[in-house]
Design a protein around this motif. Sequence first.
Motif, PDB file in Angstrom:
ATOM      1  N   UNK A  11       0.927  -1.135  -0.124  1.00 10.77           N
ATOM      2  CA  UNK A  11       0.011   0.059  -0.052  1.00 10.77           C
ATOM      3  C   UNK A  11       1.010   1.174  -0.077  1.00 10.77           C
ATOM      4  N   UNK A  12       0.276   2.274  -0.236  1.00 12.54           N
ATOM      5  CA  UNK A  12       0.896   3.613  -0.165  1.00 12.54           C
ATOM      6  C   UNK A  12      -0.021   4.467   0.763  1.00 12.54           C
ATOM      7  N   UNK A  13       0.568   5.474   1.545  1.00 10.52           N
ATOM      8  CA  UNK A  13      -0.155   6.042   2.316  1.00 10.52           C
ATOM      9  C   UNK A  13      -0.632   7.438   1.582  1.00 10.52           C
ATOM     10  N   UNK A  14      -1.713   8.167   1.831  1.00 11.16           N
ATOM     11  CA  UNK A  14      -2.004   9.399   1.085  1.00 11.16           C
ATOM     12  C   UNK A  14      -1.031  10.414   1.754  1.00 11.16           C
ATOM     13  N   UNK A  15      -0.861  11.528   1.206  1.00  6.16           N
ATOM     14  CA  UNK A  15       0.245  12.389   1.620  1.00  6.16           C
ATOM     15  C   UNK A  15       0.178  12.942   2.906  1.00  6.16           C
ATOM     16  N   UNK A  16      -1.067  13.106   3.586  1.00  2.00           N
ATOM     17  CA  UNK A  16      -1.516  13.773   4.739  1.00  2.00           C
ATOM     18  C   UNK A  16      -1.000  12.774   5.882  1.00  2.00           C
ATOM     19  N   UNK A  17      -0.910  11.474   5.530  1.00  2.00           N
ATOM     20  CA  UNK A  17      -0.486  10.692   6.555  1.00  2.00           C
ATOM     21  C   UNK A  17       0.991  10.504   6.410  1.00  2.00           C
ATOM     22  N   UNK A  18       1.549  10.463   5.036  1.00  2.00           N
ATOM     23  CA  UNK A  18       2.847  10.052   5.034  1.00  2.00           C
ATOM     24  C   UNK A  18       3.858  11.125   5.200  1.00  2.00           C
ATOM     25  N   UNK A  23       9.076  12.658   7.665  1.00  2.00           N
ATOM     26  CA  UNK A  23       9.636  13.739   8.424  1.00  2.00           C
ATOM     27  C   UNK A  23      10.293  13.252   9.563  1.00  2.00           C
ATOM     28  N   UNK A  24       9.723  12.332  10.227  1.00  2.00           N
ATOM     29  CA  UNK A  24      10.118  11.778  11.609  1.00  2.00           C
ATOM     30  C   UNK A  24      11.270  10.866  11.070  1.00  2.00           C
ATOM     31  N   UNK A  25      11.221  10.023   9.991  1.00  2.00           N
ATOM     32  CA  UNK A  25      12.302   9.206   9.598  1.00  2.00           C
ATOM     33  C   UNK A  25      13.726   9.991   9.249  1.00  2.00           C
ATOM     34  N   UNK A  26      13.307  10.896   8.477  1.00  2.00           N
ATOM     35  CA  UNK A  26      14.487  12.034   8.159  1.00  2.00           C
ATOM     36  C   UNK A  26      15.381  12.379   9.307  1.00  2.00           C
ATOM     37  N   UNK A  27      14.447  12.441  10.424  1.00  2.00           N
ATOM     38  CA  UNK A  27      15.234  13.101  11.686  1.00  2.00           C
ATOM     39  C   UNK A  27      16.128  12.116  12.203  1.00  2.00           C
ATOM     40  N   UNK A  28      15.613  10.959  11.905  1.00  2.00           N
ATOM     41  CA  UNK A  28      16.385   9.748  12.528  1.00  2.00           C
ATOM     42  C   UNK A  28      17.419   9.119  11.633  1.00  2.00           C
ATOM     43  N   UNK A  33      10.748   5.304   1.463  1.00  2.00           N
ATOM     44  CA  UNK A  33       9.474   5.641   0.324  1.00  2.00           C
ATOM     45  C   UNK A  33       8.189   5.418   0.768  1.00  2.00           C
ATOM     46  N   UNK A  34       7.296   5.817  -0.082  1.00  2.00           N
ATOM     47  CA  UNK A  34       5.912   5.740   0.377  1.00  2.00           C
ATOM     48  C   UNK A  34       5.392   4.291  -0.087  1.00  2.00           C
ATOM     49  N   UNK A  35       5.848   3.222   0.379  1.00  2.00           N
ATOM     50  CA  UNK A  35       5.439   2.034   0.041  1.00  2.00           C
ATOM     51  C   UNK A  35       5.698   0.879   1.184  1.00  2.00           C
TER      52      UNK A  35
END
Length: 67
Positions: A11-18, A23-28, A33-35
């Motif tokens: 699945x892919x998440x909608x932009x509002x959820x992704x 952003x949290x993943x980037x801080x870590x 990817x949105x998959x």
Amino acid sequence: MRLDNYVGRMVRLNQESFVPIAQRARRQGMDLENQFIVANISPEQRKLICYGADVRVAVSVRDVALV
């Protein structure tokens, strides 16, 4: 579609959820990817338990689209 029909599907998440998750993943220090793969469901909360890279998220079925 019943929730258990999503288990094992990509699945892919909608932009509002992704966006907040990415952003949290980037801080870590991770690129995300949105998959995601749906690994399980939480029937009492009506949530899909999804995994992507080293990230685990619980999202509503309204927040995903099948790939």
